[in-house]
Design a protein around this motif. Structure first.
Motif, PDB file in Angstrom:
ATOM      1  N   LEU A 113       1.078  -4.429  57.782  1.00  8.27           N
ATOM      2  CA  LEU A 113       1.791  -3.627  56.790  1.00  8.27           C
ATOM      3  C   LEU A 113       0.895  -2.491  56.297  1.00  8.27           C
ATOM      4  CD1 LEU A 113       3.560  -6.480  54.790  1.00  8.27           C
ATOM      5  CD2 LEU A 113       4.459  -5.122  56.684  1.00  8.27           C
ATOM      6  N   PHE A 114       1.345  -1.290  56.538  1.00 11.66           N
ATOM      7  CA  PHE A 114       0.587  -0.088  56.171  1.00 11.66           C
ATOM      8  C   PHE A 114       0.962   0.335  54.759  1.00 11.66           C
ATOM      9  CE2 PHE A 114       0.454   4.597  55.952  1.00 11.66           C
ATOM     10  CZ  PHE A 114      -0.880   4.826  56.230  1.00 11.66           C
ATOM     11  N   GLN A 161      -2.596  -6.423  55.628  1.00  9.75           N
ATOM     12  CA  GLN A 161      -2.271  -5.111  55.082  1.00  9.75           C
ATOM     13  C   GLN A 161      -3.384  -4.127  55.429  1.00  9.75           C
ATOM     14  OE1 GLN A 161      -1.952  -5.910  50.860  1.00  9.75           O
ATOM     15  NE2 GLN A 161      -4.155  -5.836  50.537  1.00  9.75           N
ATOM     16  N   TYR A 162      -2.983  -2.843  55.551  1.00  7.91           N
ATOM     17  CA  TYR A 162      -3.944  -1.765  55.806  1.00  7.91           C
ATOM     18  C   TYR A 162      -3.843  -0.796  54.644  1.00  7.91           C
ATOM     19  CZ  TYR A 162      -6.596   1.898  58.155  1.00  7.91           C
ATOM     20  OH  TYR A 162      -7.547   2.836  58.479  1.00  7.91           O
ATOM     21  N   ARG A 163      -4.947  -0.628  53.917  1.00 11.53           N
ATOM     22  CA  ARG A 163      -4.967   0.252  52.750  1.00 11.53           C
ATOM     23  C   ARG A 163      -5.989   1.358  52.955  1.00 11.53           C
ATOM     24  NH1 ARG A 163      -5.669  -3.096  47.401  1.00 11.53           N
ATOM     25  NH2 ARG A 163      -7.357  -4.094  48.562  1.00 11.53           N
ATOM     26  N   MET A 164      -5.574   2.577  52.623  1.00 12.53           N
ATOM     27  CA  MET A 164      -6.473   3.720  52.694  1.00 12.53           C
ATOM     28  C   MET A 164      -7.181   3.899  51.353  1.00 12.53           C
ATOM     29  SD  MET A 164      -3.903   6.326  54.751  1.00 12.53           S
ATOM     30  CE  MET A 164      -5.091   7.687  54.688  1.00 12.53           C
ATOM     31  N   VAL A 213       5.420   1.989  52.791  1.00  9.20           N
ATOM     32  CA  VAL A 213       5.426   2.859  51.620  1.00  9.20           C
ATOM     33  C   VAL A 213       6.772   3.550  51.532  1.00  9.20           C
ATOM     34  CG1 VAL A 213       4.230   4.724  50.428  1.00  9.20           C
ATOM     35  CG2 VAL A 213       2.968   3.228  51.981  1.00  9.20           C
ATOM     36  N   ALA A 214       7.324   3.637  50.325  1.00  6.63           N
ATOM     37  CA  ALA A 214       8.577   4.362  50.091  1.00  6.63           C
ATOM     38  C   ALA A 214       8.307   5.417  49.028  1.00  6.63           C
ATOM     39  CB  ALA A 214       9.680   3.411  49.641  1.00  6.63           C
ATOM     40  N   ASN A 215       7.847   6.580  49.453  1.00  4.50           N
ATOM     41  CA  ASN A 215       7.528   7.632  48.488  1.00  4.50           C
ATOM     42  C   ASN A 215       8.752   8.503  48.207  1.00  4.50           C
ATOM     43  OD1 ASN A 215       7.697   9.289  50.811  1.00  4.50           O
ATOM     44  ND2 ASN A 215       5.506   9.189  51.144  1.00  4.50           N
ATOM     45  N   PRO A 259       0.500  13.893  55.785  1.00  2.00           N
ATOM     46  CA  PRO A 259      -0.450  14.318  56.828  1.00  2.00           C
ATOM     47  C   PRO A 259      -1.720  13.467  56.858  1.00  2.00           C
ATOM     48  CG  PRO A 259       0.450  16.234  55.696  1.00  2.00           C
ATOM     49  CD  PRO A 259       0.917  15.022  54.933  1.00  2.00           C
ATOM     50  N   SER A 260      -2.110  12.926  55.704  1.00  2.00           N
ATOM     51  CA  SER A 260      -3.333  12.126  55.649  1.00  2.00           C
ATOM     52  C   SER A 260      -3.179  10.792  56.386  1.00  2.00           C
ATOM     53  CB  SER A 260      -3.737  11.871  54.194  1.00  2.00           C
ATOM     54  OG  SER A 260      -2.768  11.083  53.526  1.00  2.00           O
ATOM     55  N   TRP A 261      -1.955  10.392  56.683  1.00  2.00           N
ATOM     56  CA  TRP A 261      -1.734   9.130  57.382  1.00  2.00           C
ATOM     57  C   TRP A 261      -1.858   9.257  58.900  1.00  2.00           C
ATOM     58  CZ3 TRP A 261       3.654   7.517  54.986  1.00  2.00           C
ATOM     59  CH2 TRP A 261       3.511   7.357  53.600  1.00  2.00           C
ATOM     60  N   LEU A 262      -1.695  10.460  59.417  1.00  2.00           N
ATOM     61  CA  LEU A 262      -1.459  10.626  60.846  1.00  2.00           C
ATOM     62  C   LEU A 262      -2.589  10.064  61.714  1.00  2.00           C
ATOM     63  CD1 LEU A 262       0.204  14.155  60.956  1.00  2.00           C
ATOM     64  CD2 LEU A 262       1.294  11.932  61.335  1.00  2.00           C
ATOM     65  N   SER A 263      -3.837  10.253  61.288  1.00  2.00           N
ATOM     66  CA  SER A 263      -4.942   9.757  62.115  1.00  2.00           C
ATOM     67  C   SER A 263      -4.913   8.237  62.208  1.00  2.00           C
ATOM     68  CB  SER A 263      -6.287  10.240  61.559  1.00  2.00           C
ATOM     69  OG  SER A 263      -6.487   9.751  60.239  1.00  2.00           O
TER      70      SER A 263
END
Length: 333
Positions: free
Chosen positions: A8-9, A36-39, A68-70, A77-81
């Motif tokens: 889960l991102f 879970q994956y958290r930045m 995420v439901a923003n 864009p910060s998620w793409l990598s």
């Protein structure tokens, strides 16, 4: 089909509510979530193991689900990598955002290069009819909220679980990304062209056995300036026989709109029944579902007791305490 188990991102979710998609999966399909994956900067935590992509793959994960439901449903864009890395490691990507994975060139190229799938669940998979308003066999319940993200899906899922445990005929009808990811089917209603939304709900809740209940996942709120249209389509397309009012008592204002206070439960009942009687003159409000996650146990009990006294309806937190009394109410009145 989305292959489980999931990583889960949570990305850089600014608060727990922003990760409601992941939260719903963790609560209703816990066996499908390995971690879970958290930045950096993420302020949501599901209590699952924090994993790198490599660790998740080693643990058996097959799909990274964007949890995420923003506001606006956009891919940051910060998620793409990170998403590109997940594809490279052998994971599929699944998303219910309005911005589609298939429209991101870097992700399309990575998926093609690594033989992975981009799964956009917020895309209608058929053409829906225009609503005709005809009465259908069977019974239907709709969860109606004072605001967005206040417990409508949890209410319908909890009632379905209780009704099936009693041997009753009941089906949860998903109308949003989280519900679809949990159950594997439904209508992404807010992605349907407006003229066809009510018809899509009619299609989702067809003729059924006289003693069968469709438990329809609510969306938005009749009082929310941003999302009231989808709520009215659910009310008119669903033709509910029963309504459960849903509320989160710690909100200072409507989600994302600090200048708009929440309506009262009395206002919600009045407007829901007035508009609902247009398609079903026999519609009735049977109970109140209160999301008490922000209250301690004593405060929750006091709030529920006061709400029940004031509204003259059973008031419960179906996730915390079970949905039994809401199901009991269907047989009354």
């Amino acid at each position: 089909m989305i292959e489980a188990p999931y990583l889960l991102f949570l990305g850089d979710a600014p608060d727990p509510l922003a990760a409601k998609v992941a939260q719903g999966i963790r609560d209703w399909r816990p066996d499908a979530a390995v971690g879970q994956y958290r930045m950096e900067g993420c302020r949501a935590d599901l209590g699952l193991p924090d994993m790198t992509i490599a660790e998740a793959v080693a643990a058996g994960a097959k799909t990274m689900v964007i949890g995420v439901a923003n506001r606006g449903g956009v891919i940051s864009p910060s998620w793409l990598s990170v998403l590109e890395e997940a594809l490279g490691a052998g994971l599929d990507l699944a998303s219910g955002l309005h911005t589609l994975l298939r429209d991101e060139p870097v992700l399309v190229a990575a998926a093609r290069a690594h033989g992975r799938r981009l799964l956009d669940v917020r895309v209608p998979d058929r053409r829906y009819p225009i609503a005709n308003g005809r009465k259908r066999r069977g019974m239907r319940l709709l969860a109606m909220g004072t605001d967005c993200s206040c417990g409508k899906m949890y209410t319908a899922l909890a009632m379905e679980r209780e009704m099936r445990a009693r041997g009753m005929k009941a089906t949860f009808r998903a109308t949003g990304q989280t519900g679809i990811l949990i159950t594997g089917s439904g209508v992404p209603l807010d992605a349907v062209v407006a003229d066809f939304m009510a018809g899509a709900v009619e299609w989702l809740t067809p003729d059924n056995d006289p003693d069968h209940w469709d438990l329809i996942e609510g969306q938005g709120s009749l009082f929310h300036p941003s999302y009231s249209g989808v709520t009215l389509a659910l009310l008119h397309g669903g033709q509910p026989d029963a309504i459960v009012l849903c509320h989160e008592p710690t909100r200072a204002h409507m989600r994302g709109l600090p200048d708009y206070p929440l309506p009262s439960l009395e206002e919600l009942r009045s407007l829901s029944e007035t508009l609902g009687r247009r398609v079903n003159p026999a519609v009735r409000t049977v109970g109140v579902s209160v999301n008490t996650a922000g209250l301690d146990a004593d405060a929750a009990r006091r709030y529920l007791a006061e709400t029940e006294r004031r509204m003259g309806l059973p008031a419960v937190d179906p996730f915390r305490d079970g949905a039994g009394r809401l199901v009991d109410a269907l047989a009354c009145g």
